[in-house]
Motif scaffolding. Structure first.
Motif, PDB file in Angstrom:
ATOM      1  N   HIS A  55      22.502  37.017  41.381  1.00 46.67           N
ATOM      2  CA  HIS A  55      21.938  36.462  42.623  1.00 46.67           C
ATOM      3  C   HIS A  55      22.975  36.573  43.755  1.00 46.67           C
ATOM      4  O   HIS A  55      22.660  37.028  44.857  1.00 46.67           O
ATOM      5  N   VAL A  65      24.719  28.611  52.206  1.00 46.58           N
ATOM      6  CA  VAL A  65      24.535  27.742  51.032  1.00 46.58           C
ATOM      7  C   VAL A  65      23.521  28.359  50.064  1.00 46.58           C
ATOM      8  O   VAL A  65      23.731  28.379  48.848  1.00 46.58           O
ATOM      9  N   GLU A  66      22.431  28.894  50.619  1.00 48.86           N
ATOM     10  CA  GLU A  66      21.401  29.477  49.756  1.00 48.86           C
ATOM     11  C   GLU A  66      21.889  30.775  49.108  1.00 48.86           C
ATOM     12  O   GLU A  66      21.679  31.007  47.915  1.00 48.86           O
ATOM     13  N   GLU A 114      21.504  19.414  45.328  1.00 42.63           N
ATOM     14  CA  GLU A 114      20.481  18.476  44.855  1.00 42.63           C
ATOM     15  C   GLU A 114      21.063  17.549  43.788  1.00 42.63           C
ATOM     16  O   GLU A 114      20.719  16.376  43.709  1.00 42.63           O
ATOM     17  N   GLN A 142      23.024  27.023  56.434  1.00 38.58           N
ATOM     18  CA  GLN A 142      21.942  26.995  55.447  1.00 38.58           C
ATOM     19  C   GLN A 142      21.812  28.351  54.729  1.00 38.58           C
ATOM     20  O   GLN A 142      21.645  28.416  53.516  1.00 38.58           O
ATOM     21  N   HIS A 143      21.921  29.440  55.512  1.00 39.12           N
ATOM     22  CA  HIS A 143      21.897  30.790  54.936  1.00 39.12           C
ATOM     23  C   HIS A 143      22.953  30.935  53.851  1.00 39.12           C
ATOM     24  O   HIS A 143      22.699  31.440  52.757  1.00 39.12           O
ATOM     25  N   ALA A 192      24.090  30.374  46.136  1.00 42.13           N
ATOM     26  CA  ALA A 192      23.435  29.624  45.049  1.00 42.13           C
ATOM     27  C   ALA A 192      23.961  28.194  44.938  1.00 42.13           C
ATOM     28  O   ALA A 192      24.124  27.658  43.851  1.00 42.13           O
ATOM     29  N   GLN A 224      22.657  38.731  47.081  1.00 41.88           N
ATOM     30  CA  GLN A 224      22.457  37.986  48.332  1.00 41.88           C
ATOM     31  C   GLN A 224      23.680  38.014  49.256  1.00 41.88           C
ATOM     32  O   GLN A 224      23.546  37.802  50.454  1.00 41.88           O
ATOM     33  N   LYS A 255      17.477  19.256  54.112  1.00 37.77           N
ATOM     34  CA  LYS A 255      18.154  18.644  52.970  1.00 37.77           C
ATOM     35  C   LYS A 255      17.842  17.164  52.952  1.00 37.77           C
ATOM     36  O   LYS A 255      17.797  16.525  53.979  1.00 37.77           O
ATOM     37  N   GLN A 307      22.441  25.607  46.701  1.00 35.66           N
ATOM     38  CA  GLN A 307      21.375  24.643  46.995  1.00 35.66           C
ATOM     39  C   GLN A 307      21.038  23.745  45.795  1.00 35.66           C
ATOM     40  O   GLN A 307      20.947  22.530  45.933  1.00 35.66           O
TER      41      GLN A 307
END
Length: 1494
Positions: A782, A718-719, A728, A715-716, A722, A786, A900, A724
């Motif tokens: 970003h 994926v975020e 969707e 999850q870290h 960029a 990140q 998710k 995420q």
């Protein structure tokens, strides 16, 4: 009775004067010359009792050792097993009761029994005990039915049957001599043998824990076979067992050669100077050349690996070859029996039974031989594919460029298949001469020295066949070369299909493929003529041998009479001779083909591998190393590079396009050839290539890349990357399937997935080759913050970042500035600014855009490892000193849960697996093939074939009439006339077959051309969605394997099918004429034959389809691997990919193995049918011997002897025709798929020079990628005036590229219209539209071929135009410096140019076309700032009066545009001039602010 059998010494000596067998038989008058034959008591009590016992005692040790090593599980004690054991023990008791009775008789009786009455029952009793023990051991080892025991019980029963009959005759004739006890025990023994034989025919229950083998054939009759029904492969046939054996043997061979090479007498002097090193290079090349002679032997490696198992087949073949000559011998005895009216009639029945038994044994041994051969072939193919795959993972970049993807795929498909086909017949190399020698020996016995005439003819045929074989080899090499080129080009076209469609270049490339195909067909045509000559010699050879032998025989002495026995026994032997003589040239040509394949494989497997020691994974204080950039020409220059990278630091590498930045990373990965020094890296490496390599798998699998799932860390990642928002949008979130090469992701998404893969793997060292190039400014910022920057996920790791983004440089700990392969400056940002060098000057020049750039080089579809041209056109040996030290860091907490929305993975499916059609092949497929040949040509072929067989039948009938001619004064009066007609008939056969072969071969080539052309056209007419859905492996499989089948397999199979069909019909006709009684059984056997054949063909056809379908994934996966080898190696995932490849090969062989078994199943049953026909023909001939002439009877039996082979061959060929015609079915499959709109409308309604203004009017425009997905573009209405410059911006996935796809009608509109100069583009032909507007696409795709071809495939422009375009695109200097200028060959995918240079070539294409509408799809993402400025100035000056639409990530490039269109989620959010949009402070203002432009 002092001797063993109760004979006196005098009698024993007297008997010993006779041969040993006569000693047993004792009396020929009792055994042979009588109407009621019988064996002597002596023979019955010894030979007939000992024979089955000896068989079991000889087989048992070998069989028990075999069972011990092949454990199939444990079978519980069943009723059947109990019954078998009980019968065995009862038989043992009966034998021992006979022994005890003999002892009782000896002590009580008046006469002493002979020792044989003690020896034989004792031996038999021990044997029965052994049989019982074997039955139990079989049960414990999981054997359900035993062939060894079945043969034992059958042999015992047959031997006992003779004694059984004898005892009944003795009881009828001499009742007084009967011993009641022995008679009772014997009859009980006989009854128990019958029971034992019956029980051994039944199958026991399956062993525990083992998969019960399903009856494929029966199952198939109820429903079509599916993949889940297939058996799992035997462990010894699996890739993991077979491939390592070959690889190990091959490596041993290579080591042997290397050891010999080490003792080279010449040593190269070392030199310190740069010039000296250049000289040293050339000297090294010179020194190496003399060692070319000694190559490692792949053939020997294959022999050592597969020889021992294959040797078993040689033993079977020898036995079968000898048994083959039993038939003609029995025929001789039968004809003699018919001629001798005084011979007892039982002899005829005895010969018939003998004929039946010998043909059945021959059938069983032959099928066992074929099984061993086919399994060997299957293992060989598995091993070759596995070895090629493993080699492809370790081959060096220089060697990789010598073998294209097409060639390597051909090694796997065509060459491996050639070996597999050859293995079946390779034994004919020694077996054919053996058969010829045996046949000649028997012919000599029959006809004497006349046979030498036939031998002379055969010897004359050898050079003819040799010449044909040599020519065939030449054609074979030429054809393979053309095939390689064609597959290579097809591969490139499929990889770059989007570019072909955007530029409307399909027809140009179709013509290129057709041109290669025509040269391939020309070679095929020559080979076909050669094959016709070869067929002519095959058919004529046996006939000429027969003719010359008979001619010499009857003319050498007028008293030599050609009677039925001589003629037809000779003819049967000539028919046996026909097979080795026919097969030998075929085997030689197959060996020639295989030798070509062997050489190709050896060359590939001998290619240079990457140096394993080029990178040391340990900490080193300082070191020196050098790397060689291997390219096709120019002198290598040598440059020293020294750099030490501190642990945990961020290092940026900057430089112009082609300055060697990516090469430096390749060096760190060990992808370059190291000359001297060393490179050291501490810890494991992760690599993000310049072109994102994406697998055809789910998004989640692409990110995890074989690592275990760690939810919170995932999850870290994926975020941080960029991704995420993309999850969707995607239909099934991270379960969405990504197409081949990431077709359903945008460039930015691909790059982010590639980065996420590296971050997720959590390695110590990160080599990042410009990962921010394809993403928008704010996304780039970003990701940098990140992931890469000082506060990102990788903050404690060592990061080496290649970039053109100037705004990231202040945050780097160390900056390396590269120019033409050298590091010219090195230091922190501040240090470099203070030194006032080239770097500081460059920064000041672009100070206005210092903060704009978060992006650099773009994604591209070709190979991940880049080898760069330097801008001045020669190449560097880069000597780089690199020390990278790091420590492991960052371990994410595991308790975070990936939040998710749940999505259905089925929605995310994209590619369609190759599906196997089911049921019978439709007649329309056969009809399509016939039409492709031409109906007239087909009819001519059939007519010629019919003529050949009728003439052949009549010539043999003529021979039978000749043999029945009366003998007058010891000679036949009409022999010269008979001989002349016989010769003429033979000659006309040859002419007919020659004509047929030519017609059939030409027909096959016409069909090949027509089917290939139509498939090529159908594939090119398919829309882009088709290529996204269909893996390229499926398409390559169609163009490689299926077309190869249509080219070379189908015509020869049809030829053989027709031949065997007419042979069977001819044989039946002759047998019916000779013995009409056979008509009673032929319908029953015909019905049996029909059912067996339909059963078999259903299974065989479906298995062939499944095999064909499971073949595609092997090539798809292989293709994918070849494109991503550097990534796979960098992450150390080779073993996982090897396992995946092995699994796919095993899946394919899982469908192939049952087809081998089905073939054997069929052959055993069919040959049995044939053997019955032969036996009945002989039986009825014996019954009707009074009315039959020897000539007709000889003719019938000699034809019947051929029938078994012809029947089997007919079914094999009929199934082969059906299974191979599937290739035509699969080639025609794409005719019915969805097609694009028409390419051109005739007559064209377009005004000349359209578009003249370049005015674009978009009205209510929407489009969707698939009818079941949401629209990607929604209701856009804008008007762009002629000559306007419009920038299109928006975050990744906003629909920017989708809009351009709609403009070019790559995707048709869901609703709304686009008008250009008032013309609705939906009303135009696609080529009319696409050829009049131009795009510079995001992916700079080049094709292998000259630079000129890449710029102008239609040859529409002059050289001046092309040079002008190159000048404006800033490539003129570079191209001028190349030795071949415009004719310079680009490698596959343009790999020998840097990504930036490829992008400039795409600009040159646009300059050549100079249309009124130009679309730039992130076209300058792959070039540095300086080149970008040059391109922008070129576009402004050269396209001043054109409408330009630019999709931009670098916002500074569109700040002076007329208007900017801002898209979000497929909708227009803003559309105005840049200054107005900034004033409105909306979405565009935010982007500009992020980029630091306001």
């Amino acid at each position: 009775r002092q001797a063993l059998f109760g004979l006196t010494p005098e009698m024993f000596l007297k008997k010993c004067k006779a041969p040993f067998v006569l000693f047993f038989l004792q009396d020929w008058n009792r055994t042979w010359y009588t109407n009621n034959p019988d064996f002597t008591q002596c023979f019955q009590n010894t030979v007939l009792v000992w024979l089955p016992c000896l068989y079991l005692w000889m087989c048992a040790p070998i069989y028990l050792i075999y069972l011990r090593s092949h454990d199939h599980g444990y079978i519980c004690m069943s009723h059947l097993n109990k019954a078998k054991t009980a019968v065995g023990l009862l038989l043992w008791i009966i034998c021992w009761s006979d022994v005890f009775y003999s002892f009782w008789e000896r002590s009580h009786g008046s006469s002493v029994p002979s020792p044989v009455h003690l020896v034989s029952p004792t031996f038999l009793g021990l044997t029965m005990l052994l049989a019982t023990l074997v039955i139990q051991y079989e049960r414990m080892k999981g054997v359900q039915s035993s062939g060894v025991m079945l043969i034992f019980w059958l042999l015992a029963l047959l031997c006992a049957t003779v004694t059984f009959r004898s005892k009944i005759l003795q009881a009828l004739d001499q009742l007084s001599s009967v011993c009641a006890w022995r008679y009772t025990t014997f009859y009980t023994y006989y009854a128990l043998l019958l029971v034992a034989l019956f029980l051994s025919c039944l199958t026991d229950q399956p062993p525990l824990f083992s998969q019960a083998v399903k009856d494929l054939v029966r199952q198939l009759h109820t429903r079509p076979l599916e993949e889940k029904d297939l058996w799992s492969l035997n462990p010894e046939d699996c890739s993991q067992r077979v491939v390592p054996q070959l690889v190990c043997r091959w490596n041993t061979e290579c080591q042997k050669v290397k050891r010999k090479m080490l003792y080279s007498p010449k040593r190269v002097p070392q030199s310190e100077s740069k010039e000296g090193q250049a000289v040293e290079e050339t000297e090294i090349l010179l020194v190496k050349s003399p060692h070319k002679a000694k190559e490692p032997s792949l053939f020997w490696a294959l022999c050592l690996t597969f020889g021992p198992y294959f040797f078993i087949s040689c033993l079977y073949k020898i036995i079968q070859d000898i048994l083959m000559f039993v038939g003609p011998e029995i025929l001789r005895l039968l004809i003699r029996f018919i001629n001798d009216s005084s011979a007892p009639s039982w002899q005829g029945f005895f010969y018939t039974a003998l004929l039946f038994i010998s043909t059945c044994v021959q059938s069983l041994i032959l099928q066992r031989y074929f099984h061993v051969c086919f399994v060997s072939g299957m293992r060989l193919r598995t091993a070759i594919i596995g070895a090629v795959y493993r080699k492809a993972l370790v081959i060096s970049s220089a060697a990789r460029r010598t073998s294209t993807v097409g060639e390597i795929v051909n090694l796997m498909s065509v060459d491996a298949q050639r070996f597999m086909d050859l293995i079946t017949y390779i034994n004919m190399i020694w077996s054919a001469p053996l058969q010829v020698v045996l046949a000649l020996y028997f012919l000599w016995q029959n006809l004497g020295p006349s046979v030498l005439a036939g031998v002379a003819v055969m010897v004359l045929m050898v050079p003819v066949n040799a010449v044909i074989a040599m020519k065939t080899k030449t054609y074979q090499v030429a054809q393979m070369k053309s095939k390689d080129n064609r597959i290579k080009l097809m591969n490139e076209m499929l990889n770059g299909i989007k570019v072909l469609k955007l530029y409307a270049w399909e027809l140009a490339f179709k013509d290129k493929v057709s041109e290669i195909r025509e040269s391939e067909l020309r070679v095929l045509k020559k080979a076909a003529y050669l094959a016709a000559v070869s067929t002519f010699t095959w058919v004529c050879a046996p006939f000429l041998v027969a003719l010359s032998t008979f001619t010499v025989y009857v003319l050498i002495d007028e008293h030599n009479v050609l009677d039925a026995q001589k003629a037809f026994v000779s003819l049967a032997l000539f028919n046996i001779l026909r097979f080795p003589l026919n097969m030998l040239p075929m085997v030689i040509s197959s060996m020639v083909q295989a030798s070509v394949s062997l050489k190709r494989l050896r060359v590939f497997l001998s290619h240079e591998e990457l140096q394993e020691d080029s990178v040391e994974h340990k900490a080193v204080a300082s070191c020196e190393s050098s790397f060689l950039l291997l390219l096709s020409f120019t002198i290598a220059l040598s440059v020293m590079l020294n750099v030490s990278i501190p642990e945990g630091s961020l290092v940026a590498i900057v430089g112009h396009v082609g300055s060697g930045k990516s090469s430096l990373l390749s060096a760190l990965l060990g992808e370059m050839d190291k000359l001297e020094g060393s490179v050291a890296v501490k810890g494991l490496v992760a690599y993000v290539p310049q072109q994102a390599w994406i697998q055809n798998s789910t998004l989640k699998d692409n990110i995890m890349f074989g690592q275990e799932r760690r939810e919170a860390w995932y999850q870290h990642v994926v975020e941080a990357c960029a991704l995420q928002p993309d999850l969707e949008i995607l239909p099934a979130g991270d379960e969405t399937e990504i197409g081949e090469k990431g077709v359903n992701l945008s460039g930015g998404q691909k790059q982010r997935v590639s980065l996420a893969r590296a971050v997720y793997c959590d390695r110590a060292v990160y080599l990042l080759d410009d990962p921010l190039s394809a993403v928008d400014a704010h996304v780039g910022k970003h990701i940098f913050d990140q992931v890469i920057g000082k506060h990102g996920l990788l903050k404690d790791k060592t990061r080496v970042l290649v970039t053109h983004g100037l705004s990231y440089l202040p945050q780097a700990d160390l900056i390396l500035v590269m120019v033409e392969g050298e590091i010219t400056e090195m230091g922190s940002y501040q240090q470099l600014m203070d030194t006032e060098g080239a770097f500081a000057e460059f920064l000041r020049t672009y100070t206005a855009v210092e903060h704009t750039d978060n992006d650099g080089e773009t994604h591209c579809t070709s190979h991940a490892t880049m080898i760069f041209y330097l801008s001045r056109g020669n190449f560097n040996i880069q000597q780089i000193n690199v020390v990278i030290t790091t420590r492991r860091g960052y371990d994410c907490s595991e308790n975070m849960v990936l939040n998710k929305r749940a999505k259905n993975p089925e929605v995310g499916k994209l590619t369609e697996a190759d599906k196997a059609s089911t049921g019978k092949v439709k007649l329309s497929v056969f009809w399509a093939y016939l039409k492709a040949i031409g109906v007239l040509l087909s009819c001519i072929s059939l007519l010629l074939f019919l003529t050949h067989h009728l003439v052949s039948l009549y010539s043999n009938y003529w021979l039978s009439l000749w043999t029945d001619d009366p003998v007058v004064n010891g000679t036949q009066p009409y022999r010269q006339m008979r001989l002349g007609v016989y010769g003429a008939l033979g000659l006309s056969q040859g002419v007919a077959i020659f004509g047929y072969s030519i017609a059939m071969s030409i027909g096959g080539i016409l069909a090949s051309r027509s089917l290939h052309q139509s498939m090529l056209y159908d594939v090119l007419r398919s829309p882009m969605s088709f290529f996204e859905r269909t893996p390229s492996g499926n398409l390559v499989n169609r163009f490689a394997k299926e077309i190869d089948t249509i080219d070379s397999v189908i015509p020869s199979i049809i030829k053989m099918f027709m031949g065997s069909m007419f042979n069977v019909l001819g044989a039946c006709v002759v047998i019916l004429i000779a013995t009409p009684l056979v008509a009673i059984i032929i319908p029953f056997l015909g019905l049996l034959y029909f059912f067996v054949q339909r059963f078999y063909v259903a299974s065989s056809r479906q298995l062939k389809r499944l095999e064909s379908v499971s073949r595609s994934p092997i090539y798809t996966h292989f293709n994918e691997t070849l494109l991503g080898t550097s990534v796979i190696r960098a992450f150390g995932e080779q073993q996982r990919f090897i396992r995946e490849s092995d699994l796919r090969v095993d899946n394919n062989q899982k469908a192939y193995y049952p087809s081998i078994v089905a073939n054997r199943w069929l052959a055993v049953r069919l040959e049995f049918v044939g053997n019955i026909i032969v036996s009945f023909a002989a039986l009825f001939a014996v019954i009707a011997r009074e009315r039959l002439s020897p000539g007709i009877m000889g003719l019938a039996i000699s034809y019947a002897l051929q029938l078994t082979a012809s029947l089997t061959w007919l079914v094999r060929m009929s199934s082969d025709v059906e299974t191979n015609i599937v290739a035509v079915e699969r080639v025609k499959e794409y005719r019915d798929t969805e097609k694009e709109a028409e390419w051109k409308h005739k007559p064209s309604s377009l005004p000349a020079g359209w578009p003249t203004e370049g005015c674009i009017d978009i009205r209510g425009f929407s489009l969707r990628y698939r009818h079941d997905l949401d629209p990607a573009i929604r209701n856009i209405t804008i008007r762009i005036n002629g000559g306007e410059k419009v920038g299109i911006v928006g975050r990744t996935g906003a629909g920017k590229s989708s809009l351009t796809l709609g403009l070019f009608r790559i995707i048709e509109a869901a609703e709304g219209h686009i008008l250009i100069d008032g013309v609705d583009i939906a009303q135009l032909g696609l080529h009319d539209l696409r050829s009049r507007i131009t795009i510079i696409p995001q992916d700079p795709v080049l094709f292998s071929g000259s630079l000129r071809m890449n710029l102008d495939p239609f040859d529409s422009y002059s050289d001046e135009d092309i040079w002008r375009a190159l000048e404006y695109s800033h490539l003129k200097n570079f191209v001028s410096a190349l030795p071949n200028k415009l004719s310079h060959e680009c490698s596959e995918g343009g790999e020998n140019l840097s990504v930036g240079q490829r992008q400039l070539l795409c600009l040159a294409r646009a300059l050549l076309r100079k249309t009124k509408v130009l679309v730039l799809d992130e076209a300058t993402a792959a070039v540095d700032m300086e080149t970008d400025n040059l391109i922008q100035s070129t576009i402004r000056s050269q396209f001043e009066d054109c409408t330009v639409l630019t999709i931009a990530h670098r916002l500074n490039t569109i700040m002076d545009y007329t208007r900017v269109l801002v898209l979000d989620k497929g909708e227009t959010t803003e559309f105005d001039s840049p200054s107005n949009l900034i004033a409105q402070r909306g979405a565009f203002y935010k982007m500009v602010k992020d980029a630091g432009l306001v």
